[in-house]
Design a protein around this motif. Sequence first.
Motif, PDB file in Angstrom:
ATOM      1  N   ASN A  54       5.240 -23.027 -13.621  1.00 42.14           N
ATOM      2  CA  ASN A  54       4.962 -23.013 -12.187  1.00 42.14           C
ATOM      3  C   ASN A  54       4.815 -21.559 -11.748  1.00 42.14           C
ATOM      4  O   ASN A  54       5.719 -20.758 -11.987  1.00 42.14           O
ATOM      5  N   ILE A  55       3.697 -21.237 -11.127  1.00 44.57           N
ATOM      6  CA  ILE A  55       3.445 -19.887 -10.629  1.00 44.57           C
ATOM      7  C   ILE A  55       3.699 -19.889  -9.125  1.00 44.57           C
ATOM      8  O   ILE A  55       3.028 -20.591  -8.378  1.00 44.57           O
ATOM      9  N   ASN A  56       4.691 -19.129  -8.701  1.00 48.07           N
ATOM     10  CA  ASN A  56       5.013 -19.013  -7.277  1.00 48.07           C
ATOM     11  C   ASN A  56       5.194 -17.541  -6.944  1.00 48.07           C
ATOM     12  O   ASN A  56       5.801 -16.799  -7.705  1.00 48.07           O
ATOM     13  N   SER A  57       4.659 -17.134  -5.809  1.00 50.63           N
ATOM     14  CA  SER A  57       4.830 -15.756  -5.344  1.00 50.63           C
ATOM     15  C   SER A  57       5.107 -15.786  -3.848  1.00 50.63           C
ATOM     16  O   SER A  57       5.188 -16.861  -3.245  1.00 50.63           O
ATOM     17  N   GLN A  58       5.202 -14.623  -3.253  1.00 52.11           N
ATOM     18  CA  GLN A  58       5.416 -14.543  -1.811  1.00 52.11           C
ATOM     19  C   GLN A  58       4.240 -15.144  -1.047  1.00 52.11           C
ATOM     20  O   GLN A  58       4.353 -15.414   0.146  1.00 52.11           O
ATOM     21  N   PHE A  59       3.118 -15.397  -1.717  1.00 53.86           N
ATOM     22  CA  PHE A  59       1.944 -15.981  -1.066  1.00 53.86           C
ATOM     23  C   PHE A  59       1.831 -17.484  -1.278  1.00 53.86           C
ATOM     24  O   PHE A  59       0.920 -18.117  -0.765  1.00 53.86           O
ATOM     25  N   GLY A  60       2.725 -18.060  -2.074  1.00 63.46           N
ATOM     26  CA  GLY A  60       2.717 -19.494  -2.275  1.00 63.46           C
ATOM     27  C   GLY A  60       2.503 -19.888  -3.726  1.00 63.46           C
ATOM     28  O   GLY A  60       2.452 -19.049  -4.627  1.00 63.46           O
ATOM     29  N   GLU A  61       2.353 -21.185  -3.930  1.00 62.84           N
ATOM     30  CA  GLU A  61       2.161 -21.730  -5.268  1.00 62.84           C
ATOM     31  C   GLU A  61       0.787 -21.369  -5.799  1.00 62.84           C
ATOM     32  O   GLU A  61      -0.217 -21.444  -5.085  1.00 62.84           O
ATOM     33  N   ASN A  62       0.748 -20.957  -7.068  1.00 62.58           N
ATOM     34  CA  ASN A  62      -0.486 -20.583  -7.766  1.00 62.58           C
ATOM     35  C   ASN A  62      -1.219 -19.429  -7.097  1.00 62.58           C
ATOM     36  O   ASN A  62      -2.448 -19.332  -7.180  1.00 62.58           O
ATOM     37  N   GLN A  63      -0.483 -18.553  -6.429  1.00 59.07           N
ATOM     38  CA  GLN A  63      -1.047 -17.358  -5.791  1.00 59.07           C
ATOM     39  C   GLN A  63      -0.452 -16.129  -6.459  1.00 59.07           C
ATOM     40  O   GLN A  63       0.759 -16.048  -6.649  1.00 59.07           O
ATOM     41  N   MET A  64      -1.313 -15.168  -6.791  1.00 59.96           N
ATOM     42  CA  MET A  64      -0.841 -13.964  -7.472  1.00 59.96           C
ATOM     43  C   MET A  64      -0.991 -12.727  -6.602  1.00 59.96           C
ATOM     44  O   MET A  64      -2.039 -12.524  -5.989  1.00 59.96           O
ATOM     45  N   PRO A  65       0.038 -11.890  -6.586  1.00 62.27           N
ATOM     46  CA  PRO A  65      -0.062 -10.607  -5.891  1.00 62.27           C
ATOM     47  C   PRO A  65      -0.561  -9.521  -6.838  1.00 62.27           C
ATOM     48  O   PRO A  65      -0.551  -9.691  -8.056  1.00 62.27           O
ATOM     49  N   MET A  66      -0.996  -8.424  -6.262  1.00 64.94           N
ATOM     50  CA  MET A  66      -1.380  -7.229  -7.028  1.00 64.94           C
ATOM     51  C   MET A  66      -1.183  -6.026  -6.110  1.00 64.94           C
ATOM     52  O   MET A  66      -1.534  -6.078  -4.933  1.00 64.94           O
ATOM     53  N   GLN A  67      -0.619  -4.963  -6.646  1.00 67.01           N
ATOM     54  CA  GLN A  67      -0.441  -3.748  -5.853  1.00 67.01           C
ATOM     55  C   GLN A  67      -1.609  -2.804  -6.097  1.00 67.01           C
ATOM     56  O   GLN A  67      -2.031  -2.614  -7.234  1.00 67.01           O
ATOM     57  N   VAL A  68      -2.136  -2.236  -5.016  1.00 69.20           N
ATOM     58  CA  VAL A  68      -3.175  -1.222  -5.105  1.00 69.20           C
ATOM     59  C   VAL A  68      -2.753  -0.026  -4.254  1.00 69.20           C
ATOM     60  O   VAL A  68      -1.973  -0.175  -3.319  1.00 69.20           O
ATOM     61  N   THR A  69      -3.273   1.140  -4.604  1.00 64.80           N
ATOM     62  CA  THR A  69      -2.984   2.359  -3.854  1.00 64.80           C
ATOM     63  C   THR A  69      -4.267   2.836  -3.199  1.00 64.80           C
ATOM     64  O   THR A  69      -5.303   2.969  -3.860  1.00 64.80           O
ATOM     65  N   VAL A  70      -4.195   3.100  -1.901  1.00 62.21           N
ATOM     66  CA  VAL A  70      -5.349   3.582  -1.143  1.00 62.21           C
ATOM     67  C   VAL A  70      -5.673   4.984  -1.632  1.00 62.21           C
ATOM     68  O   VAL A  70      -4.803   5.846  -1.736  1.00 62.21           O
ATOM     69  N   ASP A  71      -6.953   5.227  -1.915  1.00 64.02           N
ATOM     70  CA  ASP A  71      -7.415   6.538  -2.364  1.00 64.02           C
ATOM     71  C   ASP A  71      -8.536   6.972  -1.435  1.00 64.02           C
ATOM     72  O   ASP A  71      -9.664   6.513  -1.560  1.00 64.02           O
ATOM     73  N   GLY A  72      -8.205   7.825  -0.475  1.00 64.69           N
ATOM     74  CA  GLY A  72      -9.205   8.312   0.460  1.00 64.69           C
ATOM     75  C   GLY A  72      -8.829   7.996   1.896  1.00 64.69           C
ATOM     76  O   GLY A  72      -7.790   7.400   2.178  1.00 64.69           O
ATOM     77  N   VAL A  73      -9.712   8.402   2.806  1.00 60.66           N
ATOM     78  CA  VAL A  73      -9.412   8.281   4.235  1.00 60.66           C
ATOM     79  C   VAL A  73     -10.388   7.361   4.967  1.00 60.66           C
ATOM     80  O   VAL A  73     -10.406   7.329   6.185  1.00 60.66           O
ATOM     81  N   SER A  74     -11.177   6.593   4.249  1.00 59.98           N
ATOM     82  CA  SER A  74     -12.191   5.766   4.907  1.00 59.98           C
ATOM     83  C   SER A  74     -11.606   4.621   5.735  1.00 59.98           C
ATOM     84  O   SER A  74     -12.298   4.075   6.580  1.00 59.98           O
ATOM     85  N   MET A  75     -10.346   4.265   5.510  1.00 66.35           N
ATOM     86  CA  MET A  75      -9.740   3.169   6.265  1.00 66.35           C
ATOM     87  C   MET A  75      -8.728   3.654   7.308  1.00 66.35           C
ATOM     88  O   MET A  75      -8.028   2.853   7.912  1.00 66.35           O
ATOM     89  N   VAL A  76      -8.650   4.976   7.516  1.00 67.25           N
ATOM     90  CA  VAL A  76      -7.779   5.531   8.567  1.00 67.25           C
ATOM     91  C   VAL A  76      -8.333   5.063   9.904  1.00 67.25           C
ATOM     92  O   VAL A  76      -9.547   5.023  10.083  1.00 67.25           O
ATOM     93  N   PRO A  77      -7.558   4.667  10.856  1.00 67.06           N
ATOM     94  CA  PRO A  77      -6.104   4.784  10.938  1.00 67.06           C
ATOM     95  C   PRO A  77      -5.347   3.581  10.380  1.00 67.06           C
ATOM     96  O   PRO A  77      -4.119   3.614  10.298  1.00 67.06           O
TER      97      PRO A  77
END
Length: 163
Positions: A54-77
């Motif tokens: 059974n795959i469970n995450s903070q997003f629910g059953e059969n949902q997978m998280p992934m961490q990414v790091t923002v690189d750059g300023v195009s999404m500021v603020p």
Amino acid sequence: MISSPFGKDLGNMNADLENYTYYQMNNIDSNASTLRAGITEIAENYGFKDIEININSQFGENQMPMQVTVDGVSMVPTLQDGENVIIQKTKNPKVGDIIVVKDPEETLLIKRLGNISGDRIFLSSDNNDTVTAIVNGSYVEMIALEKWTNASNVVGVARIFNV
């Protein structure tokens, strides 16, 4: 020496499961089905049969998280350079979502989904100011990237910010 139950090396199996799961969560092409298949294979290699995963995450059953790091300023603020964001791996974003896409020219991009047209999506930046960046040792004036790409390039939707 203390033996494991049923004569199985549970310590090594747990280490293999932990390493595999960590790799799959950070693999842009993985999903709950590939994770489940790999975990099943590892357990079977250690002698376990008829496995139910059974795959469970903070997003629910059969949902997978992934961490990414923002690189750059195009999404500021909205997002800052160096900020860590947790995405929910999904292929079903909505207009207005902040999404991560795999881009043949840029590796991974984090942008706002501006429009959907068939199997194409429009990526836009929150920061439309001209920015100065260092490229190959020289200062270059740049405008934030906006472009169309294939919807199949979506990796996931940003859900948790400032991790």
